[in-house]
Design a protein around this motif. Structure first.
Motif, short mmCIF file in Angstrom:
data_model
loop_
_atom_site.label_atom_id
_atom_site.label_comp_id
_atom_site.label_asym_id
_atom_site.label_seq_id
_atom_site.Cartn_x
_atom_site.Cartn_y
_atom_site.Cartn_z
N GLY A 1 0.82 -1.21 0.00
CA GLY A 1 0.00 0.00 0.00
C GLY A 1 0.85 1.26 0.00
O GLY A 1 0.56 2.23 -0.70
N LEU A 2 1.92 1.23 0.78
CA LEU A 2 2.85 2.36 0.80
C LEU A 2 3.49 2.55 -0.58
O LEU A 2 3.65 3.67 -1.06
CB LEU A 2 3.92 2.16 1.87
CG LEU A 2 4.85 3.33 2.13
CD1 LEU A 2 4.08 4.56 2.57
CD2 LEU A 2 5.88 2.94 3.17
N GLY A 3 3.83 1.45 -1.24
CA GLY A 3 4.39 1.52 -2.58
C GLY A 3 3.41 2.12 -3.58
O GLY A 3 3.80 2.89 -4.46
N ILE A 4 2.15 1.77 -3.45
CA ILE A 4 1.11 2.33 -4.33
C ILE A 4 1.02 3.83 -4.13
O ILE A 4 0.95 4.61 -5.09
CB ILE A 4 -0.24 1.64 -4.08
CG1 ILE A 4 -0.19 0.21 -4.62
CG2 ILE A 4 -1.40 2.43 -4.68
CD1 ILE A 4 -1.34 -0.67 -4.18
N LYS A 5 1.05 4.26 -2.89
CA LYS A 5 1.01 5.69 -2.60
C LYS A 5 2.26 6.39 -3.14
O LYS A 5 2.19 7.51 -3.67
CB LYS A 5 0.84 5.93 -1.10
CG LYS A 5 -0.55 5.50 -0.61
CD LYS A 5 -0.72 5.62 0.87
CE LYS A 5 -1.10 6.99 1.33
NZ LYS A 5 -2.43 7.47 1.00
N ALA A 6 3.41 5.73 -3.06
CA ALA A 6 4.65 6.29 -3.59
C ALA A 6 4.59 6.38 -5.11
O ALA A 6 5.06 7.36 -5.71
CB ALA A 6 5.85 5.46 -3.15
N ARG A 7 4.02 5.36 -5.78
CA ARG A 7 3.88 5.41 -7.24
C ARG A 7 3.02 6.61 -7.63
O ARG A 7 3.34 7.35 -8.55
CB ARG A 7 3.25 4.13 -7.78
CG ARG A 7 3.16 4.16 -9.30
CD ARG A 7 2.21 3.18 -9.96
NE ARG A 7 1.90 1.95 -9.33
CZ ARG A 7 2.43 0.77 -9.66
NH1 ARG A 7 3.34 0.70 -10.59
NH2 ARG A 7 2.04 -0.32 -9.04
N HIS A 8 1.93 6.82 -6.91
CA HIS A 8 1.08 7.97 -7.19
C HIS A 8 1.84 9.27 -6.98
O HIS A 8 1.77 10.18 -7.80
CB HIS A 8 -0.19 7.95 -6.33
CG HIS A 8 -1.00 9.19 -6.49
ND1 HIS A 8 -0.99 10.19 -5.55
CD2 HIS A 8 -1.79 9.61 -7.51
CE1 HIS A 8 -1.76 11.17 -5.98
NE2 HIS A 8 -2.26 10.85 -7.16
N ALA A 9 2.60 9.34 -5.90
CA ALA A 9 3.40 10.55 -5.64
C ALA A 9 4.39 10.80 -6.78
O ALA A 9 4.61 11.95 -7.17
CB ALA A 9 4.13 10.42 -4.31
N SER A 10 4.96 9.73 -7.34
CA SER A 10 5.91 9.91 -8.44
C SER A 10 5.21 10.50 -9.66
O SER A 10 5.80 11.28 -10.41
CB SER A 10 6.60 8.59 -8.80
OG SER A 10 5.73 7.70 -9.47
N TYR A 11 3.96 10.15 -9.87
CA TYR A 11 3.18 10.72 -10.97
C TYR A 11 2.92 12.21 -10.73
O TYR A 11 3.07 13.04 -11.62
CB TYR A 11 1.87 9.94 -11.12
CG TYR A 11 0.88 10.61 -12.04
CD1 TYR A 11 1.06 10.59 -13.42
CD2 TYR A 11 -0.25 11.23 -11.53
CE1 TYR A 11 0.14 11.20 -14.27
CE2 TYR A 11 -1.18 11.83 -12.36
CZ TYR A 11 -0.97 11.81 -13.72
OH TYR A 11 -1.88 12.42 -14.55
N VAL A 12 2.56 12.53 -9.50
CA VAL A 12 2.25 13.92 -9.15
C VAL A 12 3.47 14.82 -9.31
O VAL A 12 3.37 15.94 -9.79
CB VAL A 12 1.67 14.01 -7.72
CG1 VAL A 12 1.51 15.46 -7.29
CG2 VAL A 12 0.34 13.27 -7.64
N VAL A 13 4.64 14.31 -8.93
CA VAL A 13 5.87 15.11 -9.02
C VAL A 13 6.80 14.53 -10.09
O VAL A 13 8.02 14.49 -9.93
CB VAL A 13 6.58 15.22 -7.65
CG1 VAL A 13 5.75 16.01 -6.66
CG2 VAL A 13 6.96 13.86 -7.10
#
Length: 168
Positions: A112-124
């Motif tokens: 779940g943390l990895g999924i949130k990190a993947r999303h963060a990578s898209y945002v930034v």
């Protein structure tokens, strides 16, 4: 706080980055998580699947621009471009609540943390547009943290660590 990226259209670099995201969405073979490990983050896994699907839809719409092989008059090109932009904006409108839900849903496991990190990578995603040596300290810290989380979680970023935007 950063802007939700669905409020803006993806640039061509970002578009290239997500082309093979669907194939890269899964956990790496050496880090396959048992179903019981994914259960606490099942909602995030579902959101991630929808997130990736919508990014691929945007990428496909953006790539249609380069697929025009026949010469056409300027009016048809403008019309096609406007239609494509409208379709992309429609997908971005569907993407916005998914992004908000990913941000609002707590991660209960490393996946779940990895999924949130993947999303963060898209945002930034702009943090992957230049070599890390040329980045300011705060952007470098964010990029390295996201990469570390994704690596530990076995969740792949939609792009490589190279500034050229090459896929993994």
């Amino acid at each position: 706080m950063g802007n939700v990226s669905s409020g803006r259209a993806m640039n061509s670099t970002t578009s290239l980055r997500v082309k093979e995201l669907n194939a890269r969405n899964e956990l790496s073979a050496d880090q396959t998580a048992p179903a019981e490990q994914l259960e606490p983050d099942f909602a995030l896994v579902q959101l991630d699947t929808t997130f990736v699907t919508l990014l691929l839809e945007i990428s496909a719409l953006e790539s249609q621009h380069g697929d025009d092989r026949e010469p056409r008059d300027a009016e048809n090109v403008r019309s096609d471009g406007a239609g494509r932009t409208q379709k992309i904006e429609s997908v971005l409108a569907r993407l916005a609540p998914i992004e908000r839900a990913i941000m609002a849903t707590p991660a209960r496991t490393i996946v779940g943390l990895g999924i949130k990190a993947r999303h963060a990578s898209y945002v930034v995603s702009e943090h992957w547009d230049v070599p890390i040596e040329q980045m300011e300290w705060d952007a470098r810290a964010v990029r390295l943290l996201i990469e570390a989380i994704c690596k530990v979680a076995g969740v792949r970023l939609p792009f490589s660590n190279d500034a050229d935007g090459a896929l993994l």
